[in-house]
Design an enzyme around this catalytic site. Structure first.
Site, PDB file in Angstrom:
ATOM      1  N   GLN A  12       0.827  -1.209   0.000  1.00  0.00           N
ATOM      2  CA  GLN A  12       0.000   0.000   0.000  1.00  0.00           C
ATOM      3  C   GLN A  12       0.860   1.258   0.000  1.00  0.00           C
ATOM      4  O   GLN A  12       0.665   2.169  -0.807  1.00  0.00           O
ATOM      5  CB  GLN A  12      -0.917  -0.009   1.229  1.00  0.00           C
ATOM      6  CG  GLN A  12      -2.015   1.016   1.161  1.00  0.00           C
ATOM      7  CD  GLN A  12      -2.662   1.279   2.502  1.00  0.00           C
ATOM      8  OE1 GLN A  12      -2.430   0.562   3.492  1.00  0.00           O
ATOM      9  NE2 GLN A  12      -3.476   2.305   2.563  1.00  0.00           N
ATOM     10  N   TYR A 139       2.195  -7.260  16.300  1.00  0.00           N
ATOM     11  CA  TYR A 139       2.628  -6.171  15.413  1.00  0.00           C
ATOM     12  C   TYR A 139       3.170  -5.001  16.239  1.00  0.00           C
ATOM     13  O   TYR A 139       4.264  -4.493  15.979  1.00  0.00           O
ATOM     14  CB  TYR A 139       1.428  -5.733  14.572  1.00  0.00           C
ATOM     15  CG  TYR A 139       1.653  -4.546  13.662  1.00  0.00           C
ATOM     16  CD1 TYR A 139       2.477  -4.638  12.547  1.00  0.00           C
ATOM     17  CD2 TYR A 139       1.001  -3.331  13.892  1.00  0.00           C
ATOM     18  CE1 TYR A 139       2.654  -3.551  11.700  1.00  0.00           C
ATOM     19  CE2 TYR A 139       1.166  -2.251  13.047  1.00  0.00           C
ATOM     20  CZ  TYR A 139       1.992  -2.370  11.959  1.00  0.00           C
ATOM     21  OH  TYR A 139       2.165  -1.302  11.122  1.00  0.00           O
TER      22      TYR A 139
HETATM   23  P1  NAD Z   1       1.634  -3.898   2.850  1.00  0.00           P
HETATM   24  O1  NAD Z   1       1.292  -5.164   3.559  1.00  0.00           O
HETATM   25  O2  NAD Z   1       0.633  -3.312   1.927  1.00  0.00           O
HETATM   26  O3  NAD Z   1       2.978  -4.088   2.021  1.00  0.00           O
HETATM   27  C1  NAD Z   1       4.072  -4.820   2.502  1.00  0.00           C
HETATM   28  C2  NAD Z   1       4.822  -5.372   1.310  1.00  0.00           C
HETATM   29  O4  NAD Z   1       5.953  -6.116   1.807  1.00  0.00           O
HETATM   30  C3  NAD Z   1       3.980  -6.340   0.477  1.00  0.00           C
HETATM   31  O5  NAD Z   1       4.011  -5.973  -0.886  1.00  0.00           O
HETATM   32  C4  NAD Z   1       4.652  -7.686   0.703  1.00  0.00           C
HETATM   33  O6  NAD Z   1       4.593  -8.563  -0.436  1.00  0.00           O
HETATM   34  C5  NAD Z   1       6.087  -7.279   1.009  1.00  0.00           C
HETATM   35  N1  NAD Z   1       6.827  -8.284   1.765  1.00  0.00           N
HETATM   36  C6  NAD Z   1       6.338  -9.096   2.728  1.00  0.00           C
HETATM   37  N2  NAD Z   1       7.308  -9.914   3.164  1.00  0.00           N
HETATM   38  C7  NAD Z   1       8.422  -9.599   2.487  1.00  0.00           C
HETATM   39  C8  NAD Z   1       9.756 -10.096   2.500  1.00  0.00           C
HETATM   40  N3  NAD Z   1      10.113 -11.098   3.320  1.00  0.00           N
HETATM   41  N4  NAD Z   1      10.670  -9.550   1.670  1.00  0.00           N
HETATM   42  C9  NAD Z   1      10.304  -8.552   0.826  1.00  0.00           C
HETATM   43  N5  NAD Z   1       9.064  -8.044   0.762  1.00  0.00           N
HETATM   44  C10 NAD Z   1       8.130  -8.571   1.578  1.00  0.00           C
HETATM   45  O7  NAD Z   1       2.066  -2.845   3.957  1.00  0.00           O
HETATM   46  P2  NAD Z   1       1.958  -1.258   3.876  1.00  0.00           P
HETATM   47  O8  NAD Z   1       0.602  -0.875   4.309  1.00  0.00           O
HETATM   48  O9  NAD Z   1       2.474  -0.790   2.567  1.00  0.00           O
HETATM   49  O10 NAD Z   1       2.947  -0.858   5.042  1.00  0.00           O
HETATM   50  C11 NAD Z   1       4.304  -0.537   4.781  1.00  0.00           C
HETATM   51  C12 NAD Z   1       4.988  -0.256   6.102  1.00  0.00           C
HETATM   52  O11 NAD Z   1       4.324   0.836   6.743  1.00  0.00           O
HETATM   53  C13 NAD Z   1       4.940  -1.422   7.103  1.00  0.00           C
HETATM   54  O12 NAD Z   1       6.131  -1.447   7.839  1.00  0.00           O
HETATM   55  C14 NAD Z   1       3.799  -1.064   8.004  1.00  0.00           C
HETATM   56  O13 NAD Z   1       3.943  -1.620   9.280  1.00  0.00           O
HETATM   57  C15 NAD Z   1       3.919   0.441   8.040  1.00  0.00           C
HETATM   58  N6  NAD Z   1       2.661   1.076   8.398  1.00  0.00           N
HETATM   59  C16 NAD Z   1       1.585   0.978   7.563  1.00  0.00           C
HETATM   60  C17 NAD Z   1       0.385   1.553   7.947  1.00  0.00           C
HETATM   61  C18 NAD Z   1      -0.840   1.454   7.086  1.00  0.00           C
HETATM   62  O14 NAD Z   1      -1.920   1.889   7.499  1.00  0.00           O
HETATM   63  N7  NAD Z   1      -0.739   0.900   5.869  1.00  0.00           N
HETATM   64  C19 NAD Z   1       0.290   2.254   9.159  1.00  0.00           C
HETATM   65  C20 NAD Z   1       1.397   2.292   9.995  1.00  0.00           C
HETATM   66  C21 NAD Z   1       2.598   1.719   9.587  1.00  0.00           C
HETATM   67  N1  SER Z   2      -2.828   0.768   9.817  1.00  0.00           N
HETATM   68  C1  SER Z   2      -1.967  -0.133  10.502  1.00  0.00           C
HETATM   69  C2  SER Z   2      -2.695  -1.343  10.956  1.00  0.00           C
HETATM   70  O1  SER Z   2      -3.889  -1.234  11.104  1.00  0.00           O
HETATM   71  C3  SER Z   2      -1.357   0.574  11.681  1.00  0.00           C
HETATM   72  O2  SER Z   2      -0.021   0.301  11.739  1.00  0.00           O
HETATM   73  O3  SER Z   2      -2.099  -2.342  11.186  1.00  0.00           O
END
Ligand code: NAD
Ligand code: SER
Length: 311
Positions: A12, A139
């Site tokens: 995302q 998490y």
């Molecule tokens: P996501 O799950 O959409 O994307 C994660 C990506 O990592 C996926 O494309 C997956 O295929 C890839 N992945 C998984 N395992 C892997 C591995 N071993 N090697 C390489 N790639 C791998 O997550 P996101 O929403 O894009 O979040 C990105 C970061 O931001 C994360 O660290 C998440 O904790 C953090 N974050 C996201 C949110 C949110 O609301 N989306 C909020 C707070 C923090």
């Molecule tokens: N949006 C994220 C989750 O719900 C917060 O890190 O996991």
């Protein structure tokens, strides 16, 4: 010359960060990588499992990478379905990246943390940078441990690792990855297709949220800030807005009157109840000039017009 690697670029946040970084630095200077193949052809994509230190190092050396945006993780809701895998993935990949910094191979690292580091003992409103952290999900535990590792590598080895505690991110290009805040994306897809929506959170559960453009802007601002301006080497609180499912529904109804929402809270409700309702991000504002651009009305109209164009 910056040579950037994004780990987890299909996700995302990665999907949108990739576009912004390539616009800024040129496609050949921003290498995308993920454990899965991308949906579109990408000449600068490398398939890697970031748990494997040797394959990660070989990609970094192949492209002479000096900045990494490490985004791979298992998020809060999916994490509860497989706690051991989540811990292993979230920690091992971060430590592999931090080690590249310790060895002097990488100059700068961006790694996102989350509001999930707080927990039921933190104040709910305007949760401060140094509020008590007592997470109840695997998490949240992995993000809290990750923050401490980032600070440790900075203090012991001078690794320039920078981090943001993101709230729930809202976007329309890639599907959300299995978080507690995913409802705030799913509801738009249902509203646009004229279907009713079963919301997995209670209507009054307010959580901090941020539009993806603000999330990307925050990452770029933090990565460009002079090192001496940064007073936080765990992870910065970052705020944009907060709303509940009922408030979001009311805002969407201003555009799509027929939306119907039923509330069927499940295990994710228990996670949400341990998280802050709103965030105090004074340090990010004073250290590196953070200011969000999107509140609830702007997020709603952006999401609806983008999804209408896709139809
Ligand atoms: P996501 O799950 O959409 O994307 C994660 C990506 O990592 C996926 O494309 C997956 O295929 C890839 N992945 C998984 N395992 C892997 C591995 N071993 N090697 C390489 N790639 C791998 O997550 P996101 O929403 O894009 O979040 C990105 C970061 O931001 C994360 O660290 C998440 O904790 C953090 N974050 C996201 C949110 C949110 O609301 N989306 C909020 C707070 C923090
Ligand atoms: N949006 C994220 C989750 O719900 C917060 O890190 O996991």
């Amino acid at each position: 010359m910056k040579k950037i690697l994004i780990i987890g670029s299909n996700g995302q946040l990665g999907t949108e960060l990739l576009t912004s970084l390539r616009d800024k630095y040129g496609s050949k200077n921003v290498i995308s990588s993920d454990i899965n193949d991308p949906s579109n052809k990408d000449a600068y994509f490398e398939k890697i499992d970031a748990r494997e230190a040797l394959s990660l190092t070989s990609i970094v050396e192949k492209y002479k990478i000096n900045h990494i945006y490490h985004l791979a993780a298992i998020l809060s809701a999916n994490g509860e379905l497989n706690p051991i895998l989540s811990w292993e993935l979230n920690m091992k990949t971060l430590l592999n990246v931090l080690e590249l910094g310790r060895k002097g191979i990488i100059e700068r690292i961006f790694w996102p943390s989350s509001i999930a580091v707080f927990g039921r003992d933190a104040p709910k409103d305007y949760t401060g940078q140094n509020a008590v952290t007592n997470p109840s999900t695997v998490y949240g535990i992995s993000k809290l441990a990750g923050e401490k590792w980032c600070q440790y590598y900075f203090e012991k080895f001078g690794v320039d690792v920078r981090s943001i505690r993101y709230p729930g991110l809202i976007s329309h290009k890639a599907q959300p990855g299995g978080g507690t805040t995913d409802y705030a994306i799913d509801i738009f897809f249902k509203a646009i297709s004229g279907k009713s929506y079963d919301c997995f959170l209670h209507e009054d559960t307010s959580l901090p949220m941020m539009y993806i453009d603000d999330a990307v802007k925050g990452a770029l601002m933090l990565m460009e800030a002079p090192s001496q301006k940064l007073s936080i080497r765990t992870s910065y609180n970052l705020n944009a807005t907060s709303f509940s499912p009922a408030e979001l529904t009311a805002e969407i109804k201003k555009h799509i009157d027929g939306l119907r929402v039923q509330y069927k809270p499940d295990y994710r409700q228990l996670i949400a109840e341990t998280w802050p309702r709103s965030i105090d991000d004074e340090s990010a504002r004073s250290d590196w000039g953070w200011k969000e651009a999107f509140g609830l009305p702007q997020i709603t109209s952006e999401m609806i017009s983008a999804l209408r164009m896709k139809k």
